[in-house]
Enzyme design. Sequence first.
Site, PDB file in Angstrom:
ATOM      1  N   ARG A  28      38.439  52.753  57.892  1.00  0.00           N
ATOM      2  CA  ARG A  28      39.352  52.369  56.893  1.00  0.00           C
ATOM      3  C   ARG A  28      39.013  51.012  56.088  1.00  0.00           C
ATOM      4  NH1 ARG A  28      43.746  55.667  57.144  1.00  0.00           N
ATOM      5  NH2 ARG A  28      43.968  56.657  59.454  1.00  0.00           N
ATOM      6  N   ILE A  30      38.698  47.682  54.639  1.00  0.00           N
ATOM      7  CA  ILE A  30      39.230  46.304  55.103  1.00  0.00           C
ATOM      8  C   ILE A  30      40.554  45.638  54.026  1.00  0.00           C
ATOM      9  CG2 ILE A  30      37.781  44.518  54.200  1.00  0.00           C
ATOM     10  CD1 ILE A  30      37.673  43.339  57.185  1.00  0.00           C
ATOM     11  N   GLU A  94      29.360  46.239  45.970  1.00  0.00           N
ATOM     12  CA  GLU A  94      29.360  45.144  46.566  1.00  0.00           C
ATOM     13  C   GLU A  94      28.483  45.042  47.799  1.00  0.00           C
ATOM     14  OE1 GLU A  94      33.174  44.049  46.828  1.00  0.00           O
ATOM     15  OE2 GLU A  94      33.402  43.447  44.597  1.00  0.00           O
ATOM     16  N   HIS A  99      27.791  54.257  50.085  1.00  0.00           N
ATOM     17  CA  HIS A  99      29.098  54.664  50.690  1.00  0.00           C
ATOM     18  C   HIS A  99      30.149  55.373  49.957  1.00  0.00           C
ATOM     19  CE1 HIS A  99      29.433  50.464  49.229  1.00  0.00           C
ATOM     20  NE2 HIS A  99      30.585  50.736  48.964  1.00  0.00           N
ATOM     21  N   MET A 100      31.027  56.275  50.213  1.00  0.00           N
ATOM     22  CA  MET A 100      31.915  56.831  49.469  1.00  0.00           C
ATOM     23  C   MET A 100      33.285  56.611  49.889  1.00  0.00           C
ATOM     24  SD  MET A 100      32.689  61.022  49.414  1.00  0.00           S
ATOM     25  CE  MET A 100      31.045  61.348  48.520  1.00  0.00           C
TER      26      MET A 100
HETATM   27  P1  5GP Z   1      31.901  48.744  46.743  1.00  0.00           P
HETATM   28  O1  5GP Z   1      32.416  47.737  45.853  1.00  0.00           O
HETATM   29  O2  5GP Z   1      30.564  48.160  47.389  1.00  0.00           O
HETATM   30  O3  5GP Z   1      31.824  50.052  46.431  1.00  0.00           O
HETATM   31  O4  5GP Z   1      32.863  48.758  48.005  1.00  0.00           O
HETATM   32  C1  5GP Z   1      32.820  48.163  49.240  1.00  0.00           C
HETATM   33  C2  5GP Z   1      34.074  48.108  50.047  1.00  0.00           C
HETATM   34  O5  5GP Z   1      33.873  47.633  51.283  1.00  0.00           O
HETATM   35  C3  5GP Z   1      35.027  47.421  49.684  1.00  0.00           C
HETATM   36  O6  5GP Z   1      36.073  48.350  49.276  1.00  0.00           O
HETATM   37  C4  5GP Z   1      35.558  46.435  50.585  1.00  0.00           C
HETATM   38  O7  5GP Z   1      36.881  46.147  50.671  1.00  0.00           O
HETATM   39  C5  5GP Z   1      35.109  47.251  51.859  1.00  0.00           C
HETATM   40  N1  5GP Z   1      34.485  46.354  52.857  1.00  0.00           N
HETATM   41  C6  5GP Z   1      33.741  45.135  52.823  1.00  0.00           C
HETATM   42  N2  5GP Z   1      33.598  44.533  53.701  1.00  0.00           N
HETATM   43  C7  5GP Z   1      34.129  45.230  54.729  1.00  0.00           C
HETATM   44  C8  5GP Z   1      34.055  45.256  56.463  1.00  0.00           C
HETATM   45  O8  5GP Z   1      33.809  44.379  56.965  1.00  0.00           O
HETATM   46  N3  5GP Z   1      35.125  46.098  56.648  1.00  0.00           N
HETATM   47  C9  5GP Z   1      35.531  47.050  56.403  1.00  0.00           C
HETATM   48  N4  5GP Z   1      36.346  48.174  56.879  1.00  0.00           N
HETATM   49  N5  5GP Z   1      35.567  47.311  54.817  1.00  0.00           N
HETATM   50  C10 5GP Z   1      34.733  46.523  54.085  1.00  0.00           C
END
Ligand code: 5GP
Length: 116
Positions: A28, A30, A94, A99-100
Site C-alpha cells: 500500500r 504510504i 519521484e 512501479h505501477m
Molecule cells: P511516483 O511519483 O514515483 O510515481 O510515486 C511514488 C509513490 O511512492 C508515491 O505515491 C509515494 O506516496 C510512494 N512512497 C514513497 N515513499 C514510500 C514509502 O516509503 N513507502 C510506501 N509504502 N510508499 C512510498
Amino acid sequence: MSSIFAKIIAREIPADIVYEDELVLAFRDIAPQAPVHILLIPKREIATANDTGPVDEAALGRLVRVAAKIAASEGIAEDGYRLIINCNEHGGQEVFHLHMHLLGGRHLGPMLARRQ
Ligand code: 5GP
C-alpha cells in the site's frame, strides 16, 4: 543507488505488503490518493520504464496480472480502477525503482487535468 523500494523488498523498512512472488511485490502507498492505492514493483531494480529490457518482460507482464487480481480482492474490479507508471521528470516520477500505481475505490475523474 538503491531506492527506498529496494529497502522494502529487503524488509529493511516496513510496508503494508499485500502480495509477493518471485518476480514482483505489491504494497500500500504510504500517502494514498484514493481509497485503494497500491504500488506494484518488479523485484529487480529497474530505475524507470526507459531502463527495461527483454529480461524484464515476465515481471512487467506479471505486474498487470497481479494488479487485476488485487483489484478483485480489494473489491474494485467491477467498478474499475487505474494503472499508472510515471517516468522521469515530466511523468512526475519521484521514486526511481519502476512501479505501477493501482488506484481505485472512487471515480477517479479525467486521466489528466485539462490545461487552462
Ligand atoms: P511516483 O511519483 O514515483 O510515481 O510515486 C511514488 C509513490 O511512492 C508515491 O505515491 C509515494 O506516496 C510512494 N512512497 C514513497 N515513499 C514510500 C514509502 O516509503 N513507502 C510506501 N509504502 N510508499 C512510498
